[in-house]
Design a protein around this motif. Structure first.
Motif, short mmCIF file in Angstrom:
data_model
loop_
_atom_site.label_atom_id
_atom_site.label_comp_id
_atom_site.label_asym_id
_atom_site.label_seq_id
_atom_site.Cartn_x
_atom_site.Cartn_y
_atom_site.Cartn_z
N UNK A 148 41.69 37.05 28.68
CA UNK A 148 42.95 37.08 27.92
C UNK A 148 43.94 38.02 28.58
N UNK A 149 43.45 39.17 29.05
CA UNK A 149 44.33 40.13 29.71
C UNK A 149 44.90 39.56 31.00
N UNK A 150 44.08 38.82 31.73
CA UNK A 150 44.54 38.22 32.97
C UNK A 150 45.62 37.18 32.69
N UNK A 151 45.44 36.42 31.60
CA UNK A 151 46.45 35.43 31.24
C UNK A 151 47.76 36.10 30.89
N UNK A 152 47.69 37.24 30.18
CA UNK A 152 48.89 38.00 29.86
C UNK A 152 49.60 38.44 31.13
N UNK A 153 48.82 38.89 32.12
CA UNK A 153 49.40 39.34 33.38
C UNK A 153 50.10 38.20 34.09
N UNK A 154 49.44 37.05 34.18
CA UNK A 154 50.06 35.91 34.86
C UNK A 154 51.34 35.47 34.16
N UNK A 155 51.32 35.47 32.82
CA UNK A 155 52.50 35.06 32.07
C UNK A 155 53.63 36.07 32.20
N UNK A 156 53.27 37.32 32.44
CA UNK A 156 54.26 38.38 32.56
C UNK A 156 55.03 38.25 33.87
N UNK A 157 54.39 37.68 34.89
CA UNK A 157 55.04 37.55 36.19
C UNK A 157 56.04 36.41 36.17
N UNK A 158 57.07 36.55 36.98
CA UNK A 158 58.06 35.48 37.11
C UNK A 158 57.82 34.68 38.37
N UNK A 159 56.65 34.83 38.98
CA UNK A 159 56.31 34.08 40.18
C UNK A 159 56.09 32.62 39.80
N UNK A 160 56.69 31.72 40.56
CA UNK A 160 56.59 30.29 40.24
C UNK A 160 55.39 29.64 40.91
N UNK A 161 54.99 30.15 42.08
CA UNK A 161 53.91 29.49 42.81
C UNK A 161 52.59 29.63 42.08
N UNK A 162 51.82 28.55 42.09
CA UNK A 162 50.50 28.57 41.46
C UNK A 162 49.39 28.67 42.49
N UNK A 163 49.72 28.63 43.76
CA UNK A 163 48.69 28.60 44.79
C UNK A 163 48.39 30.00 45.28
N UNK A 201 57.72 43.79 36.74
CA UNK A 201 56.39 44.37 36.52
C UNK A 201 55.68 44.73 37.81
N UNK A 202 56.37 44.62 38.94
CA UNK A 202 55.74 44.87 40.23
C UNK A 202 56.12 46.25 40.74
N UNK A 203 55.11 46.98 41.24
CA UNK A 203 55.36 48.26 41.89
C UNK A 203 54.77 48.22 43.29
N UNK A 204 55.21 49.13 44.12
CA UNK A 204 54.72 49.20 45.50
C UNK A 204 53.88 50.46 45.67
N UNK A 205 52.63 50.26 46.06
CA UNK A 205 51.77 51.39 46.37
C UNK A 205 52.01 51.79 47.82
N UNK A 206 52.21 53.07 48.09
CA UNK A 206 52.50 53.48 49.46
C UNK A 206 51.32 53.27 50.39
N UNK A 207 51.60 53.16 51.67
CA UNK A 207 50.54 53.08 52.67
C UNK A 207 49.66 54.32 52.56
#
Length: 270
Positions: A148-163, A201-207
């Motif tokens: 359920x949490x993973x589904x929430x994460x996917x729905x939260x993203x605005x990424x259109x690609x499913x692949x 909802x996206x952040x960048x983790x530094x190198x």
């Protein structure tokens, strides 16, 4: 010389299904030269062969039926040029899309092969580039339902690609790692591939440098490997820099055999 051909003969000559020719007749794209009033048989003249050839050519280029009707309603060179330019633009878009899919497939193959072939139970020090991560800040206790949490994460993203959106992982906070609470995860996240657009909802983790270990099994078997990593850090005078990254590289999405699961833990160090 024969001037008229039955629908069956035209079907065989042009390798077009009879049902398709009937459809073309119904929508007015290619009407037969005449119909026999007694049996309603359709007959085509040789003059219509060129039109059918053009229809086949344009359909092979991917032009939809409604665009073909537009062309034949006006039937001039300017309309055809406009249609072909639009179709070329669409083909260019599809080419870029296929190139992206090809890149993702290649990356997926490489990742699976790496997971299969890389030695297990071995601690290595690696340096990772910046990682773009979509976080779902959600405390997760090992054994609870994660889907359920993973589904929430996917729905939260605005990424259109499913692949191959990216690998799902779990994270244990620094405080829980130091307290040896290895069954309490602070977040669920998705590591995004380069092609995905940024979302709120996206952040960048530094190198950063990481201690990495891979083992046979899933999250349920991770506890002993966290202990092993922390012991290695203590013996080599290393410190935790941030929360852990834990990803199942081979899981039920790849194989039905749990004995073949491979999970990776990475601890950022300073």
């Amino acid at each position: 010389m024969k001037n008229f051909f039955s629908i069956g003969e035209v079907s065989r000559l042009f390798h077009v299904k009879i049902s398709t020719l009937r459809y073309y007749d119904e929508i007015g794209l290619l009407k037969p030269a005449y119909k026999d009033k007694q049996n309603n048989y359709r007959y085509y003249s040789t003059e219509q062969f060129e039109r059918l050839d053009t229809i086949k050519y344009l359909r092979a280029l991917g032009l939809p039926i409604n665009k073909l009707l537009d062309f034949y309603n006006s039937h001039n060179a300017d309309t055809l040029i406009h249609l072909l330019k639009n179709q070329k633009t669409e083909i260019d878009r599809k080419k870029r899309e296929l190139e992206l899919i090809e890149k993702k497939i290649t990356r997926r193959i490489n990742k699976i092969q790496d997971a299969v072939n890389k030695p297990l139970d071995k601690i290595t020090k690696i340096k990772l580039p910046e990682l773009r991560v979509a976080y779902l800040q959600h405390e997760y206790i090992l054994g609870h339902d994660i889907e359920h949490s993973l589904t929430e994460l996917r729905n939260d993203l605005t990424i259109k690609e499913d692949i191959f959106l990216g690998k799902i992982g779990l994270s244990i906070s620094v405080s829980n790692l130091k307290a040896h609470k290895f069954d309490r995860y602070s977040s669920i996240f998705m590591i995004l591939e380069d092609e995905h657009d940024l979302t709120p909802s996206v952040i960048t983790l530094p190198s950063n440098e990481y201690l990495q270990i891979r083992f046979k099994g899933s999250h349920k078997e991770a506890k002993q490997y966290y202990k092993k990593l922390l012991k290695y850090m203590k013996n080599h005078h290393l410190e935790l820099a941030a929360d852990s990254i834990e990803i199942t590289l081979i899981d039920y999405g790849v194989t039905n055999n749990p004995d073949h699961y491979v999970t990776e833990i990475m601890l950022p160090i300073k």
